[in-house]
Design an enzyme around this catalytic site. Structure first.
Site, mmCIF file in Angstrom:
data_model
loop_
_atom_site.group_PDB
_atom_site.id
_atom_site.type_symbol
_atom_site.label_atom_id
_atom_site.label_comp_id
_atom_site.label_asym_id
_atom_site.label_seq_id
_atom_site.Cartn_x
_atom_site.Cartn_y
_atom_site.Cartn_z
ATOM 1 N N LYS A 75 0.872 -1.185 0.000
ATOM 2 C CA LYS A 75 0.000 0.000 0.000
ATOM 3 C C LYS A 75 0.906 1.231 0.000
ATOM 4 O O LYS A 75 1.629 1.460 0.973
ATOM 5 C CB LYS A 75 -0.876 -0.048 1.259
ATOM 6 C CG LYS A 75 -1.580 1.253 1.582
ATOM 7 C CD LYS A 75 -2.298 1.163 2.911
ATOM 8 C CE LYS A 75 -2.816 2.504 3.364
ATOM 9 N NZ LYS A 75 -3.367 2.481 4.713
ATOM 10 N N TYR A 453 2.367 12.620 20.357
ATOM 11 C CA TYR A 453 2.567 11.597 19.330
ATOM 12 C C TYR A 453 1.252 10.855 19.087
ATOM 13 O O TYR A 453 0.596 10.389 20.019
ATOM 14 C CB TYR A 453 3.643 10.585 19.782
ATOM 15 C CG TYR A 453 3.724 9.414 18.828
ATOM 16 C CD1 TYR A 453 4.352 9.549 17.593
ATOM 17 C CD2 TYR A 453 3.113 8.189 19.132
ATOM 18 C CE1 TYR A 453 4.383 8.491 16.693
ATOM 19 C CE2 TYR A 453 3.153 7.129 18.241
ATOM 20 C CZ TYR A 453 3.782 7.291 17.020
ATOM 21 O OH TYR A 453 3.801 6.252 16.128
HETATM 22 N N1 LIG Z 1 3.707 6.638 11.058
HETATM 23 C C1 LIG Z 1 3.633 6.899 9.683
HETATM 24 C C2 LIG Z 1 2.338 7.609 9.445
HETATM 25 C C3 LIG Z 1 2.184 7.995 8.029
HETATM 26 C C4 LIG Z 1 3.035 8.709 7.281
HETATM 27 N N2 LIG Z 1 2.521 8.817 6.014
HETATM 28 C C5 LIG Z 1 1.376 8.150 5.978
HETATM 29 C C6 LIG Z 1 0.522 7.936 4.938
HETATM 30 C C7 LIG Z 1 -0.599 7.211 5.194
HETATM 31 CL CL1 LIG Z 1 -1.659 6.891 3.917
HETATM 32 C C8 LIG Z 1 -0.875 6.713 6.445
HETATM 33 C C9 LIG Z 1 -0.008 6.914 7.479
HETATM 34 C C10 LIG Z 1 1.127 7.640 7.239
HETATM 35 C C11 LIG Z 1 3.794 5.641 8.823
HETATM 36 O O1 LIG Z 1 3.135 4.647 9.069
HETATM 37 O O2 LIG Z 1 4.582 5.678 7.908
#
Ligand SMILES: N[C@H](Cc1c[nH]c2cc(Cl)ccc12)C(=O)O
Ligand code: FAD
Length: 516
Positions: A75, A453
């Site tokens: 994804k 956070y």
């Molecule tokens: N913790 C980050 C959260 C995050 C960073 N970019 C995205 C994009 C999408 Cl679609 C969802 C979450 C995050 C990570 O999981 O990379």
């Protein structure tokens, strides 16, 4: 020594908890997991955050070990369709935001973006997704992102410690039931005692602490620390210990879902490597491509739509392939337990809390809770400070994600049904209105988003604000006095990189077919 862990519930939360603590503490911990053979798991948690890779790394698992067993795919983003208006789409990608002269590239884009698509101008991922490509080459090498895979200094950090340092370019989509099965084998092979039985009673001692659970056929199971992974039932935390539940229904009204598993020839269809959220009259439909099938579902508010109408809309949306698929109707309890650790009981998963799956946060909540419990694992002194640290951290993550989700609805330009009009006037969490006013002048940064956070970096907020289109945004005034040359070169570099990658990366389906 406190080392007897009893986990009640064998869904994603139960087995992730069992496998993680076995990996963490080995034979020094005694784990029993009891799950009902009669009460099923929810089993529709299919899309994740990229951070979940740290969970698999912690267990010592590589993609090739678990992904084929779970029909998993990559994804690269959430794709939002029809949230601004019908026919419009944009991506919230897993890709770090570039900066030019101290301003995010999106700020420069607001001033003089090359096209009307912020996502394609500022990120590489959207074009890769549109072309249905894999972020890895067939030999397994990863696209060159501003990210170092497996860098030594990054090993062993928790998710919160990682944030802002790196952005991994993809997350996963998988069959939740197959992951639970995979983790069952992993855990049992490492010594977890697995009991299939119904917990009929939770026994409390004179202090109100859990002394054991009574099962239908295996008698009493005793332990030191009890983990409630019983899903929305929250058998230990909310029923036995009567810990209050803080509902989010006033700010997030979607409380129902209907899901379908639709078998598909993915070779013929191709894989769009992202989760799609398509706005509907009273909610939105998710589409998750897996190897061999599509997972799909309509998340809606029952105040605006009946289950029958939701199912009919979903079937029409999917088309003839859905004809034989059985609909799974789910009532969702939206909100969180006032505390997720009370006495000697910790709730993890749906029993602790849940928000609608718009940004696929359910498994992230579980992973975060497990990391925090490992960090604050108690000893015989049951130091209350550890419980407080844990409870504060869980509450912050859930409240922060709630705020991020509410922003989606407030910022969506769409107002063609009562559902979407009401989204603009409904109560919003304290602090969000002020933050939105700030973001109208300056795009979100670490100083102006939810102050604790909660898993989401400031650039995620920028994507939602820029993509949803209902809130007017202005570029920073300073950019009027700044030389735009560097920003233009950055936009050009993104175009060049996109061209190079779309010419060389394999199709996502071909990549997974080779792995399987
Ligand atoms: N913790 C980050 C959260 C995050 C960073 N970019 C995205 C994009 C999408 Cl679609 C969802 C979450 C995050 C990570 O999981 O990379
Ligand atoms: C519609 C929907 C879509 C979702 N999509 C996503 C997504 O895309 N991404 C994501 O990250 N998350 C998603 N989630 C969340 C995700 O499904 C859950 O976080 C995940 O499945 C964890 O569930 P759980 O293990 O807490 O509970 P459950 O899956 O409900 O498991 C509960 C367990 O408790 C057991 N149990 C219950 N009562 C008893 C008893 N008396 N005795 C013994 N055992 C008992 C059951 O047998 C079962 O094993 C979604 C959730 C919903 C509702």
């Amino acid at each position: 020594m406190l080392n007897r862990l009893v986990i009640v519930g064998g869904g994603t939360a139960g087995w992730m908890t069992a496998s993680y603590f076995k990996a963490a503490f080995g034979d020094r911990i005694d784990i029993t997991l009891v799950e009902s053979g009669n009460v099923g798991a929810v089993g529709v948690g299919e899309a994740t955050f990229s951070d979940i890779r740290h969970f698999f790394e912690f267990l010592g698992l590589k993609e090739k070990d678990w992904m084929p067993a779970c029909n998993a795919t990559y994804k690269l983003a959430v794709r939002f369709e029809n949230w601004r208006e019908k026919g419009h789409s944009f991506y919230h990608p897993f890709e770090q935001m570039r900066s030019v002269n101290g301003f995010p590239l999106t700020d420069w884009w607001l001033r003089e973006g090359p096209t009307d698509r912020f996502d394609r101008d500022c990120f590489v991922m959207p074009s890769i997704i549109d072309a249905g490509l894999s972020p890895r080459n067939l030999d397994g090498t990863l696209i060159d992102q501003p990210f170092v895979e497996g860098a030594d200094e990054m090993q062993g950090l928790t998710m919160s410690e990682h944030q802002g340092k790196t952005q991994f370019p993809y997350a996963y989509q998988f069959e939740a039931a197959l992951l639970a099965k995979y983790l069952t084998k992993y855990s049992v092979e490492r010594g977890v005692t697995h009991i299939t039985d119904d917990v009929q009673k939770v026994n409390l001692d004179e202090r109100g602490w859990i002394s054991g659970v009574t099962t239908a056929e295996h008698g009493d199971i005793t332990g030191d620390l009890f983990v409630d992974c019983t899903g929305f039932r929250a058998l230990l935390m909310n029923k036995a210990l009567e810990v209050p539940f803080v509902s989010y229904a006033d700010t997030l009204p979607n409380d129902s879902a209907v899901a379908l598993q639709v078998p598909q020839d993915m070779k013929a269809r191709g894989i769009l490597p992202c989760t799609t959220a398509t706005a509907q009259d009273a909610g939105w439909i998710w589409t998750i491509p897996l190897m061999g099938r599509i997972g799909t579902g309509y998340v809606y508010a029952k105040d605006y739509l009946s289950p029958e109408e939701a199912e009919r809309t979903l079937r029409e949306f999917v088309g003839p392939a859905a004809a034989d698929a059985e609909a799974n109707h789910i009532r969702m309890r939206i909100g969180r337990s006032e505390n997720s650790w009370v006495n000697n009981c910790v709730a993890i998963g749906l029993s602790s809390g849940f928000v609608e799956p718009l940004e696929s946060t359910g498994i992230f909540f579980i992973h975060h809770a497990i990391e925090q419990l490992a960090k604050n694992f108690p000893d015989d002194s049951w130091n209350p400070v550890q419980r407080k640290l844990y409870n504060d951290s869980i509450a912050h993550v859930m409240d922060g994600v709630r705020e991020f989700l509410v922003l989606h609805y407030v910022a969506a330009k769409r107002d063609d049904t009562q559902y979407w009009r009401d989204a603009k006037t409904r109560r919003i969490p304290d602090g969000l209105a002020e933050r939105i006013e700030t973001w109208k002048t300056q795009l979100p940064d670490t100083e102006t988003v939810f102050p604790y956070y909660h898993g989401l970096p400031p650039y995620s907020y920028m994507c939602i604000l820029l993509g949803m289109g209902g809130i007017e945004l202005k570029p920073s005034p300073a950019l009027a006095l700044s030389d735009p040359g560097l920003a233009q070169r950055e936009f050009a570099a993104i175009r060049d990189k996109t061209r190079r990658l779309t010419e060389t990366l394999p199709k996502a389906y071909d990549y997974f077919a080779a792995q399987h």
